[in-house]
Design an enzyme around this catalytic site. Structure first.
Site, PDB file in Angstrom:
ATOM      1  CG  PHE A 121      40.639  49.247  51.176  1.00  0.00           C
ATOM      2  CD1 PHE A 121      41.605  50.000  50.805  1.00  0.00           C
ATOM      3  CD2 PHE A 121      40.092  48.418  50.413  1.00  0.00           C
ATOM      4  CE1 PHE A 121      41.953  50.216  49.583  1.00  0.00           C
ATOM      5  CE2 PHE A 121      40.274  48.072  48.991  1.00  0.00           C
ATOM      6  CZ  PHE A 121      41.355  48.955  48.479  1.00  0.00           C
ATOM      7  CG  ASP A 169      42.192  43.958  55.925  1.00  0.00           C
ATOM      8  OD1 ASP A 169      43.479  43.732  55.659  1.00  0.00           O
ATOM      9  OD2 ASP A 169      41.405  43.973  55.224  1.00  0.00           O
ATOM     10  CE1 TYR A 224      47.098  44.593  46.513  1.00  0.00           C
ATOM     11  CE2 TYR A 224      46.426  42.443  46.393  1.00  0.00           C
ATOM     12  CZ  TYR A 224      46.251  43.659  46.775  1.00  0.00           C
ATOM     13  OH  TYR A 224      45.031  43.680  47.200  1.00  0.00           O
ATOM     14  CE  LYS A 225      47.153  46.813  49.492  1.00  0.00           C
ATOM     15  NZ  LYS A 225      45.790  46.833  50.105  1.00  0.00           N
ATOM     16  NE  ARG A 252      48.195  55.145  49.373  1.00  0.00           N
ATOM     17  CZ  ARG A 252      47.960  53.877  49.162  1.00  0.00           C
ATOM     18  NH1 ARG A 252      47.369  53.384  50.373  1.00  0.00           N
ATOM     19  NH2 ARG A 252      47.866  53.332  48.390  1.00  0.00           N
TER      20      ARG A 252
HETATM   21  C1  LIG Z   1      44.669  46.604  49.642  1.00  0.00           C
HETATM   22  C2  LIG Z   1      43.506  46.235  50.536  1.00  0.00           C
HETATM   23  C3  LIG Z   1      42.330  45.524  50.055  1.00  0.00           C
HETATM   24  C4  LIG Z   1      42.297  44.965  48.545  1.00  0.00           C
HETATM   25  O1  LIG Z   1      41.566  43.885  48.521  1.00  0.00           O
HETATM   26  P1  LIG Z   1      41.719  42.955  47.134  1.00  0.00           P
HETATM   27  O2  LIG Z   1      40.600  42.020  47.369  1.00  0.00           O
HETATM   28  O3  LIG Z   1      43.005  42.105  47.349  1.00  0.00           O
HETATM   29  O4  LIG Z   1      41.586  43.749  45.846  1.00  0.00           O
HETATM   30  C5  LIG Z   1      41.318  45.262  51.041  1.00  0.00           C
HETATM   31  N1  LIG Z   1      41.444  45.726  52.216  1.00  0.00           N
HETATM   32  C6  LIG Z   1      42.406  46.287  52.595  1.00  0.00           C
HETATM   33  C7  LIG Z   1      42.407  47.089  54.202  1.00  0.00           C
HETATM   34  C8  LIG Z   1      43.454  46.769  51.658  1.00  0.00           C
HETATM   35  O5  LIG Z   1      44.476  47.618  52.233  1.00  0.00           O
END
Ligand SMILES: *Cc1c(COP(=O)(O)O)cnc(C)c1O
Length: 395
Positions: free
Chosen positions: A111, A182, A207-208, A354
Site C-alpha cells: 500500500f 503489515d 476499520y477493515k 475489487r
Molecule cells: C488500509 C491500509 C493502510 C491505511 O493506513 P492509515 O494510516 O490507517 O490510513 C495502510 N497500509 C496498508 C497496507 C493498508 O491496507
C-alpha cells in the site's frame, strides 16, 4: 457459532456489501455502547473516567483482543494512532536494530502509505538508507544479506495476493534482516500466528475486517523478547515509564506500552472494543474456510458470465487473502453502476474492480446475487452513462 452471523450487523436492507476489506459495517451494539459511554462515562464522570472507566488501560486491553486473532501473546499488542504512524514506529525501531545495514526491502504491491512512510524516514534519517521495491513474486529472491529490514504487507490490497509469512520471515532471518508484517488485510481475514512466524513486528488497522468504524485506531505488535529493547522514535508521554511524574527526560515504559504515543481515541476505541467481541465467538479457521468458499464461488460465477473481466487475483486459493479482484478497462464506471444497484465493492487504479469476502455477514446468495447484477451491467453496457464516469474523491 455458524457463519454468517448477519443479525449481528446493522446492514442496510437490500445492500450486498463486498467492501468490508476497506470499511467494515456497523456491528449491532456499537451505537449503544458508544452512546452509553458518552453519557455514563464522559458525561457523568468527566476527567475521572481515565481511572474510573479504565480509559487509560484501553489501548492494551483492546490490544489483547486483537492479539488473540493474530496469534500474539497477551501484552504484546497495543492500540493507537493510524496505521501509517504504526508503520513509522515499527520501521524506525527495526532500522535501529541493524545499524550496519542500509536497505529496506518492500514490494510494489504494498500500500502506498507504507512506501511513502519509508521514503520519508530514509530522507529524514539522512544515513544513506535505501528503499528497495521489487515485484511481489521476487521478494524471496531479493532477500540478500544487505537487507536491514523486510517490510511487507501480507495480503496485497489490490490483487489479494498473499505472501507466505512463515517462509519469508525465515528467509529474512536467515539473511540477518528484521521482519515487519503489515496485517491490514489479514487481521480478521485470514488466520495469522505472529508467534509461529517469529517476526519482530506487525502492524495493522481495525476499520477493515475488524469492523471498528471509520478512523478506528491501528495496532502494533512487538515480539515480546524485544519490546524492552526498542528505543521509540515517537517518544510520546504516554509511552513514558511514568507519564504522571512529568519528568523532563524520556524513559520508555516497559514492554509494548512504550509504543503508545499520546492520548488514545477513547470514543473510537469504545466502538472498536464492542466490535471486537464477535471474534470471541468465531474460529479463524472457520472464517477462512467460508471466505475461500465464497471467493471461489464468485470467481466461478463471474468468469462464467462476464467474459470482459479478467481475474487479477491468484486462482490458487492458498495464495489469496479474503478478496477477489478483476481487471476491466471500464472498471471505475462499472463499479459505480454496481454501487447504484446496491452491490458495494470498490475500484483501485488503474483498472481493478475489487470485492471483499467477509463471512461474518455474507453468504452464497449474496455472492450469486452480486455476480448476476455484475453480469447484467456488463452484458447491457449499463456502466456507460456519463454519471458513472465522473470520478469521486474517494474511489
Ligand atoms: C488500509 C491500509 C493502510 C491505511 O493506513 P492509515 O494510516 O490507517 O490510513 C495502510 N497500509 C496498508 C497496507 C493498508 O491496507
Amino acid at each position: 457459532m455458524t457463519l454468517p452471523m448477519k443479525d449481528r450487523f446493522a446492514l442496510p436492507e437490500g445492500m450486498i456489501y463486498l467492501d468490508g476489506n476497506s470499511l467494515g459495517p456497523l456491528p449491532k451494539g456499537v451505537s449503544e455502547r458508544v452512546g452509553d459511554m458518552m453519557r455514563d462515562e464522559w458525561g457523568a464522570h468527566l476527567i475521572k473516567g481515565w481511572n474510573l472507566d479504565g480509559w487509560m488501560a484501553q489501548p492494551s486491553r483492546v490490544g489483547d483482543m486483537v492479539g488473540r486473532i493474530i496469534g500474539a501473546p497477551e501484552g504484546s499488542v497495543v492500540m493507537g494512532d493510524t496505521l501509517s504512524l504504526k508503520v513509522y514506529q515499527a520501521l524506525s525501531a527495526a532500522l535501529q536494530m541493524r545499524p550496519d545495514r542500509k536497505v529496506i526491502l518492500s514490494d510494489s504491491g504494498n500500500f502506498p502509505t507504507d512506501l511513502y512512510i519509508a521514503e520519508g524516514l530514509v530522507r529524514h534519517l539522512g544515513h544513506g538508507h535505501e528503499l528497495r521495491v521489487v515485484a511481489p513474486e521476487d521478494v524471496a529472491d531479493a532477500i540478500t544479506d544487505d537487507i536491514a529490514v523486510a517490510m511487507l504487507t501480507q495480503v496485497d490490497y489490490r490483487t489479494g495476493r498473499m505472501h507466505d509469512m512463515n517462509a519469508i520471515t525465515a528467509k529474512a532471518h536467515g539473511a540477518g534482516a528484521v521482519m515487519i508484517w503489515d496485517l491490514a488485510h489479514s487481521a480478521g481475514a485470514v488466520p495469522v500466528d505472529m508467534t509461529a512466524s517469529g517476526a519482530e513486528f506487525a502492524v495493522g488497522c481495525t476499520y477493515k475486517y475488524l469492523n471498528g468504524g471509520p478512523g478506528a485506531p491501528a495496532f502494533i505488535y512487538v515480539r515480546p523478547d524485544l519490546a524492552d529493547r526498542i528505543d521509540p522514535a515517537l517518544a510520546g508521554w504516554l509511552g513514558h515509564e511514568a507519564p504522571f511524574a512529568f519528568d523532563l527526560e524520556y524513559r520508555p515504559a516497559p514492554g509494548i506500552e512504550r509504543m503508545r504515543v499520546g492520548t488514545p481515541p477513547v470514543l473510537q476505541m469504545a466502538a472498536l472494543e464492542e466490535a471486537m467481541k464477535i471474534w470471541d465467538e468465531v474460529d479463524m479457521a472457520d472464517v477462512r474456510a467460508a471466505s475461500l468458499r465464497l471467493s471461489d464461488l464468485f470467481i466461478a460465477e463471474v468468469e462464467a458470465s462476464c467474459p470482459d473481466l479478467t481475474l487479477a487475483s491468484p486462482r490458487d486459493r492458498a495464495l489469496r487473502g479474503s478478496q477477489v479482484s478483476f481487471h476491466f478497462e471500464n472498471g471505475y464506471a462499472a463499479m459505480q453502476a454496481l454501487i447504484a444497484r446496491g452491490v458495494i465493492g470498490d475500484f483501485r487504479a488503474p483498472d481493478i474492480m475489487r470485492f471483499g469476502f467477509t463471512p461474518l455477514y455474507l453468504d452464497e446468495d449474496d455472492v450469486r446475487g452480486a455476480a448476476a447484477i455484475l453480469a447484467e451491467i456488463l452484458r447491457d453496457r449499463l456502466w456507460d452513462r456519463p454519471e458513472y464516469h465522473a470520478r469521486a474523491r474517494v474511489t
